[in-house]
Design an enzyme around this catalytic site. Sequence first.
Site, PDB file in Angstrom:
ATOM      1  N   SER A  77       0.797  -1.238   0.000  1.00  0.00           N
ATOM      2  CA  SER A  77       0.000   0.000   0.000  1.00  0.00           C
ATOM      3  C   SER A  77       0.826   1.285   0.000  1.00  0.00           C
ATOM      4  O   SER A  77       0.300   2.340  -0.348  1.00  0.00           O
ATOM      5  CB  SER A  77      -0.925   0.026   1.217  1.00  0.00           C
ATOM      6  OG  SER A  77      -2.181  -0.455   0.853  1.00  0.00           O
ATOM      7  N   LYS A  80       0.935   3.397  -3.088  1.00  0.00           N
ATOM      8  CA  LYS A  80      -0.201   4.266  -3.458  1.00  0.00           C
ATOM      9  C   LYS A  80       0.182   5.749  -3.394  1.00  0.00           C
ATOM     10  O   LYS A  80      -0.302   6.558  -4.170  1.00  0.00           O
ATOM     11  CB  LYS A  80      -1.385   4.006  -2.525  1.00  0.00           C
ATOM     12  CG  LYS A  80      -2.015   2.640  -2.710  1.00  0.00           C
ATOM     13  CD  LYS A  80      -2.978   2.312  -1.580  1.00  0.00           C
ATOM     14  CE  LYS A  80      -3.679   0.985  -1.846  1.00  0.00           C
ATOM     15  NZ  LYS A  80      -4.247   0.368  -0.652  1.00  0.00           N
ATOM     16  N   TYR A 203      -1.718  -1.938 -10.820  1.00  0.00           N
ATOM     17  CA  TYR A 203      -1.726  -1.679  -9.377  1.00  0.00           C
ATOM     18  C   TYR A 203      -0.912  -2.727  -8.626  1.00  0.00           C
ATOM     19  O   TYR A 203      -0.089  -2.397  -7.762  1.00  0.00           O
ATOM     20  CB  TYR A 203      -3.183  -1.622  -8.876  1.00  0.00           C
ATOM     21  CG  TYR A 203      -3.296  -1.705  -7.379  1.00  0.00           C
ATOM     22  CD1 TYR A 203      -2.803  -0.686  -6.563  1.00  0.00           C
ATOM     23  CD2 TYR A 203      -3.871  -2.820  -6.761  1.00  0.00           C
ATOM     24  CE1 TYR A 203      -2.886  -0.773  -5.175  1.00  0.00           C
ATOM     25  CE2 TYR A 203      -3.960  -2.910  -5.381  1.00  0.00           C
ATOM     26  CZ  TYR A 203      -3.459  -1.891  -4.595  1.00  0.00           C
ATOM     27  OH  TYR A 203      -3.537  -1.989  -3.237  1.00  0.00           O
ATOM     28  N   TYR A 255      -4.833   3.673   7.626  1.00  0.00           N
ATOM     29  CA  TYR A 255      -6.085   2.892   7.706  1.00  0.00           C
ATOM     30  C   TYR A 255      -7.053   3.560   8.686  1.00  0.00           C
ATOM     31  O   TYR A 255      -7.095   4.787   8.774  1.00  0.00           O
ATOM     32  CB  TYR A 255      -5.800   1.425   8.094  1.00  0.00           C
ATOM     33  CG  TYR A 255      -4.780   0.746   7.224  1.00  0.00           C
ATOM     34  CD1 TYR A 255      -4.915   0.748   5.837  1.00  0.00           C
ATOM     35  CD2 TYR A 255      -3.682   0.094   7.759  1.00  0.00           C
ATOM     36  CE1 TYR A 255      -3.991   0.098   5.020  1.00  0.00           C
ATOM     37  CE2 TYR A 255      -2.756  -0.560   6.955  1.00  0.00           C
ATOM     38  CZ  TYR A 255      -2.910  -0.539   5.590  1.00  0.00           C
ATOM     39  OH  TYR A 255      -1.989  -1.169   4.796  1.00  0.00           O
ATOM     40  N   VAL A 273       0.511  -3.564   4.320  1.00  0.00           N
ATOM     41  CA  VAL A 273       0.176  -4.869   4.852  1.00  0.00           C
ATOM     42  C   VAL A 273       1.440  -5.720   5.083  1.00  0.00           C
ATOM     43  O   VAL A 273       1.434  -6.670   5.852  1.00  0.00           O
ATOM     44  CB  VAL A 273      -0.841  -5.514   3.858  1.00  0.00           C
ATOM     45  CG1 VAL A 273      -0.134  -6.135   2.675  1.00  0.00           C
ATOM     46  CG2 VAL A 273      -1.785  -6.453   4.505  1.00  0.00           C
TER      47      VAL A 273
HETATM   48  N1  GLN Z   1      -1.512  -5.680  -2.377  1.00  0.00           N
HETATM   49  C1  GLN Z   1      -2.378  -5.423  -1.258  1.00  0.00           C
HETATM   50  C2  GLN Z   1      -3.818  -5.249  -1.726  1.00  0.00           C
HETATM   51  O1  GLN Z   1      -4.057  -4.546  -2.660  1.00  0.00           O
HETATM   52  C3  GLN Z   1      -1.882  -4.182  -0.548  1.00  0.00           C
HETATM   53  C4  GLN Z   1      -2.768  -3.767   0.545  1.00  0.00           C
HETATM   54  C5  GLN Z   1      -2.085  -3.042   1.688  1.00  0.00           C
HETATM   55  O2  GLN Z   1      -0.873  -2.948   1.822  1.00  0.00           O
HETATM   56  N2  GLN Z   1      -2.934  -2.568   2.573  1.00  0.00           N
HETATM   57  O3  GLN Z   1      -4.736  -5.820  -1.183  1.00  0.00           O
END
Ligand code: GLN
Length: 335
Positions: A77, A80, A203, A255, A273
Amino acid sequence: MPSPETHARIQARLRELHERCVPEAPGSVQHYYASGRGYYAPAEAGVEAQQFAISVVTVDGAVYEAGDSRLPFPLHSISKVFAYGLALTDHGPERVLERVGVEPSGDAFNALRFDERNRRPYNPMVNAGALVVSDLVRGDDADEQFARILAMLRCYAGHDDLTVDAATFEAEVRTADRNRGTAYLMRSLGMLEGEVETVLGLYLRQCSVPVTCAALATMAATLANGCVNPLTGVSAMPRKRVRDVLSVMHTCGMYDYAGSWAFEVGVPAKSSVSGGIMAVIPGKMGIGVFSPGLDVYGNSVRGVRVCKEISERLGLHVFATEAEDALLRGAPLSA
Ligand code: GLN
């Protein structure tokens, strides 16, 4: 740059902090995540339970590291943030705002919920928003779009060898039904233009780029330094877009813990994550922490603790008084 003595003192402080933060409060780790495997219980964890790194890179290019700071882990994530910066650079904030909002969603990062009033994902830090952002990045095809994303990530990290880890990517694509569903839903609602598998691949490729904790801190320091990498002097994005990116990190980067984080730690940050946290102290430094044990919100348990301690000790909260600011008091990091 600090004198060798100051550097050594700060480095020793960071090692102390690392040592102090090794024990995790009983029950604080809720789960771990691995691509292809998904979330799993702490009882099933192996070496990942011990993995722990802290890195700090200052805007004048001093580097401090403790623990497994050269161990690579996928960006997930955290990617992003950078993709959003690229979309903003490509189109300008007005046009990007038409497609992706800047409101904290109050939902999980992978929730199948959108800002229906404005017909767009809530923000670029949830998966729905990140999918639209990936689609927005300029390029004749997905390969060219990704080549631009990768070139930019390399610039932030100052590492020309950053690349996709194929095994991570394949595992992510295999288990991406929720993201796939999100993309299909957005397409049916007219929020997403590109083909689902193409956007998803784009992505998930950015999620599957491994970085070390040291590289993560450099990426954060680049944002802290107006997007000029303090180690290479190369600009990763126009200075005027940094404000937009940091604002969204500040409100949406951690989050469902983003509000408490803004209150307690008070610096723009982004979590993943994989157990990474990237925190940006504008004009001062970037902090990277990596430790895979995740708390109930999905944030690295040790990562949150480390950032809280550094912020508190140095008075880094963006709304702290000048008197609280250890750097202004001339006691950089070692105070
Ligand atoms: N690759 C994971 C997803 O898209 C990344 C999510 C994350 O780091 N919160 O679900």
